[in-house]
Design a protein around this motif. Structure first.
Motif, PDB file in Angstrom:
ATOM      1  N   ALA A 242      -2.085   5.641   1.170  1.00 39.55           N
ATOM      2  CA  ALA A 242      -2.466   4.497   2.001  1.00 39.55           C
ATOM      3  C   ALA A 242      -3.010   4.968   3.349  1.00 39.55           C
ATOM      4  O   ALA A 242      -3.786   4.269   4.001  1.00 39.55           O
ATOM      5  N   ILE A 276       2.802   3.516   2.159  1.00 34.80           N
ATOM      6  CA  ILE A 276       2.542   2.298   2.958  1.00 34.80           C
ATOM      7  C   ILE A 276       3.428   2.252   4.195  1.00 34.80           C
ATOM      8  O   ILE A 276       3.168   1.468   5.119  1.00 34.80           O
ATOM      9  N   LEU A 279       1.958   2.313   7.544  1.00 34.76           N
ATOM     10  CA  LEU A 279       1.399   1.084   8.117  1.00 34.76           C
ATOM     11  C   LEU A 279       2.479   0.207   8.766  1.00 34.76           C
ATOM     12  O   LEU A 279       2.169  -0.770   9.431  1.00 34.76           O
ATOM     13  N   ILE A 293      -1.730  -4.566   4.163  1.00 38.65           N
ATOM     14  CA  ILE A 293      -1.419  -3.894   2.884  1.00 38.65           C
ATOM     15  C   ILE A 293      -2.125  -4.604   1.726  1.00 38.65           C
ATOM     16  O   ILE A 293      -2.714  -3.957   0.850  1.00 38.65           O
ATOM     17  N   GLN A 296      -5.782  -3.750   1.711  1.00 34.33           N
ATOM     18  CA  GLN A 296      -6.044  -2.408   1.176  1.00 34.33           C
ATOM     19  C   GLN A 296      -5.873  -2.398  -0.348  1.00 34.33           C
ATOM     20  O   GLN A 296      -6.613  -1.733  -1.060  1.00 34.33           O
ATOM     21  N   GLN A 297      -4.923  -3.183  -0.830  1.00 32.38           N
ATOM     22  CA  GLN A 297      -4.700  -3.305  -2.285  1.00 32.38           C
ATOM     23  C   GLN A 297      -5.944  -3.885  -2.963  1.00 32.38           C
ATOM     24  O   GLN A 297      -6.416  -3.357  -3.975  1.00 32.38           O
ATOM     25  N   PRO A 313       1.137  -1.097  -3.944  1.00 32.56           N
ATOM     26  CA  PRO A 313       1.414  -0.505  -2.636  1.00 32.56           C
ATOM     27  C   PRO A 313       2.903  -0.154  -2.555  1.00 32.56           C
ATOM     28  O   PRO A 313       3.756  -1.037  -2.710  1.00 32.56           O
ATOM     29  N   SER A 315       6.107   2.876  -1.011  1.00 35.01           N
ATOM     30  CA  SER A 315       6.486   4.074  -0.260  1.00 35.01           C
ATOM     31  C   SER A 315       7.488   4.830  -1.122  1.00 35.01           C
ATOM     32  O   SER A 315       8.658   4.431  -1.236  1.00 35.01           O
TER      33      SER A 315
END
Length: 658
Positions: A242, A276, A279, A293, A296-297, A313, A315
């Motif tokens: 990301a 992610i 962010l 998010i 971006q997805q 998305p 982590s």
């Protein structure tokens, strides 16, 4: 929607598969008891069982360097160990393709590593897999964290070699390093070509295999990864950062090595937008972070040409931490459970469908045929029973006329059986033509000629032309097989139809050979050959290395396709008429028994009641066996690998002889 851990869904899937195996194991003895078995049928059942018992669920992780791919594997599969099982610290990355599984033959934990120098050999990874002498073996001491970490750290090791050595191994090209003014004297390369880790994790013991691949370099220089391993995986997780978005090298991996191997594939293909947490910002509103998010997805899905729901998305680092520290809120925020839930729903459904297709094409069809043949026997028995019951008050003349009619039908039937023997000879001739087209000797001559042309070629263009010509020739041969196999299929269908139409045989489906899967496989291989042929990496390799790679990874696979097709055709011809042969034998015995009954009844009416009782018992037993078969079919087709609280029981039927 309830989020179900992938481990739970995998456990339910394995239970479903065990139920299927138990049902097929029950079917074999049933065939034997009912006189419907044969050496070929026993072999086919055993092959299906072997396939199911050895069935693996393979999930491949693909990414460029430093995308957090190994951390994601740790988070999904190994968080229960309370630590990072695989080395994934910052600055440390997997340097060679790594398979993580459980060796259920040796029942050992180990790390097995293939030296990078084996790239100079003609042997493929598949061949080297069985040559244990070429691998470096480290046992894993499960109770020692230090020993395990030291052994597992080997997969990230590199070595320094001279520039010439790197070029000879196909691991360096000036064009791949445009920022360098002059070529270096030495180059850092991976120490190992391939790693195999056997580990006694519960999910690995249930048949899960994880394929961890390094970045673009390995995918570009090890075609077998792209050709064999990625297409064989039920799921491919493409990991992006990301913090970086979709970079140029990410896009090249996606186009040439992930999406390219199976055009149009959507199911089982997932994109992970990792990191992610970079962010997350306490100074920003939660809604702003969520919108960023989501944006971006959507952008990632549009760039890669996939559905937005297949982009996750997450982590991985925060998900791993949450699992280890048991923090549900952080785990939910990491997005890891959404990915796991999708893996269970999407990937296990694909895997179940593959298993069902495997069963359906062979054992499932045999079960259907057994039911048809048994239904035919049941109807024939009912017909004989009704015929005898009607004879109770009939004169001797009626019985004699019926005997004459039955003899006439029997004579015609025997003449048709003679015709059937002629058809078998014709079928054998058709099979000979198919084997001639698929002749490996002829293919080997073409391959030898192509290799000589490539080795002697003075230009890259000449080599590329030879590659193209070879695959064009294999495609032409495959088209001939398509035409000839269709003629053979028509002949088999005509033979069956004759007995079904003229003698009332139950409709059974003979085992049919389909060239489609081999043709599709060859077309996909042709696509990969074109990618290899036109790849910038290929153009930069030494000629000798290109020739070795082309023949070991691509041509060998084409030869294997033809070899498997030829083997299946031979098995097909042997077994195609087997159900009909059984029906012909059963029908002949029934006609003889019917004639014998009429003769005995003509001599003594006392026999009539005895035969009626005998047929009634026979009818009841056939109805019981038919119920048993129906329940076997239901157990195979009705179970679903849902998670345990949702699992449905198959609907079993009770015997009905009314």
């Amino acid at each position: 929607m309830e989020k179900v851990r992938f481990q739970e869904q995998l456990k339910a899937y394995e239970q479903w598969k065990t139920d299927v195996i138990n049902t097929i194991e029950e079917y074999g003895p049933w065939l034997e008891e009912n006189g419907m078995s044969s050496a070929d049928i026993e072999q086919r059942i055993e092959e299906t069982l072997t396939t199911l018992r050895g069935d693996k669920l393979t999930i491949a992780f693909v990414a460029e360097f430093s995308r957090g791919k190994t951390e994601l594997i740790n988070a999904i599969f190994f968080a229960d160990y309370g630590r990072r099982l695989l080395p994934s610290d910052a600055g440390r990355t997997t340097m060679c393709p790594t398979e993580i599984f459980y060796d259920d033959v040796r029942h050992e934990a180990y790390v097995r590593l293939l030296p990078i120098e084996t790239r100079l050999q003609d042997s493929t990874l598949s061949q080297l897999r069985h040559d244990t002498k070429q691998w470096v073996h480290y046992p894993l001491e499960i109770d020692s964290v230090e020993q395990m970490q030291a052994a597992l750290n080997e997969v990230i090791q590199t070595k320094t070699v001279t520039l010439e050595e790197a070029k000879h191994l196909g691991l360096y090209s000036q064009e791949l390093h445009p920022h360098q003014d002059e070529p270096p004297e030495t180059v850092e390369i991976p120490k190992w070509r391939h790693a195999m880790i056997s580990f006694p994790h519960d999910m690995l013991k249930k048949g899960l295999t994880i394929l961890d691949t390094p970045g673009l370099n390995a995918l570009g220089t090890e075609p077998e990864l792209t050709l064999n391993m990625l297409p064989a995986a039920q799921a491919v997780l493409f990991v992006l950062g990301a913090d970086t978005g979709v970079t140029r090298s990410d896009m090249e991996i996606w186009q040439h090595h992930v999406k390219g191997f199976q055009s149009g594939r959507q199911r089982g293909l997932m994109v992970v937008l990792n990191k992610i947490d970079t962010l997350w910002d306490d100074l920003r509103e939660h809604e702003d972070i969520h919108d960023a998010i989501q944006s971006q997805q959507s952008d990632t899905a549009a760039m890669l040409g996939v559905e937005s729901k297949a982009v996750f998305p997450i982590s991985a680092q925060k998900g791993l931490l949450a699992k280890i520290k048991n923090e549900p809120e952080l785990l939910d925020k990491s997005g890891l459970l959404d990915l796991e839930n999708y893996l269970g729903q999407d990937v296990l459904n694909i895997k179940q469908q593959i298993v069902l297709d495997t069963i359906s094409s062979d054992v499932g069809q045999m079960l259907d045929n057994s039911r048809s043949m048994l239904s035919g026997k049941l109807n024939e028995t009912k017909y004989q029973l009704e015929e005898l019951e009607e004879l109770s008050d009939k004169s001797d003349d009626v019985i004699n006329n019926l005997m004459e009619k039955t003899r006439s039908e029997q004579a015609q039937y025997l003449r048709d059986v003679d015709t059937f023997q002629q058809s078998r000879k014709q079928l054998k001739q058709q099979a000979g033509l198919l084997s001639e087209i698929l002749s490996l000797n002829q293919l080997d001559e073409t391959i030898t000629k192509c290799r000589k042309e490539m080795t002697n070629s003075w230009t890259t263009s000449g080599m590329k032309t030879s590659m193209k010509n070879l695959f064009e020739e294999t495609r032409r041969t495959m088209l001939q097989v398509v035409t000839q196999s269709e003629q053979t299929r028509k002949l088999i269908r005509a033979i069956y139809r004759k007995f079904q139409n003229e003698h009332g045989f139950a409709v059974v489906q003979p085992k049919m050979f389909s060239i489609v899967k081999y043709r599709v496989e060859l077309e996909l291989l042709h696509q990969e050959a074109e990618i290899f042929r036109n790849s910038p990496v290929t153009a930069m390799m030494e000629q000798n290395f290109v020739v070795k790679r082309f023949f070991s990874a691509l041509v060998k696979r084409a030869r294997d396709i033809f070899q498997r097709a030829d083997s299946e055709i031979n098995q097909w011809i042997v077994s195609a008429l087997e159900p009909l042969v059984m029906q012909i034998k059963d029908h002949k015995e029934m006609m003889e028994k019917r004639l014998n009954n009429l003769q005995k009844i003509g001599q003594s009416r006392n026999t009539l009641q005895y035969r009626i009782l005998e047929l009634q018992e026979q009818y009841t037993e056939l109805a019981r066996q038919l119920t048993s078969l129906r329940n076997m079919s239901n157990r195979i087709s009705n179970n679903r690998p849902l998670h345990h609280s949702q699992r449905q029981k198959p609907k079993l039927v009770k015997q009905n002889v009314s």
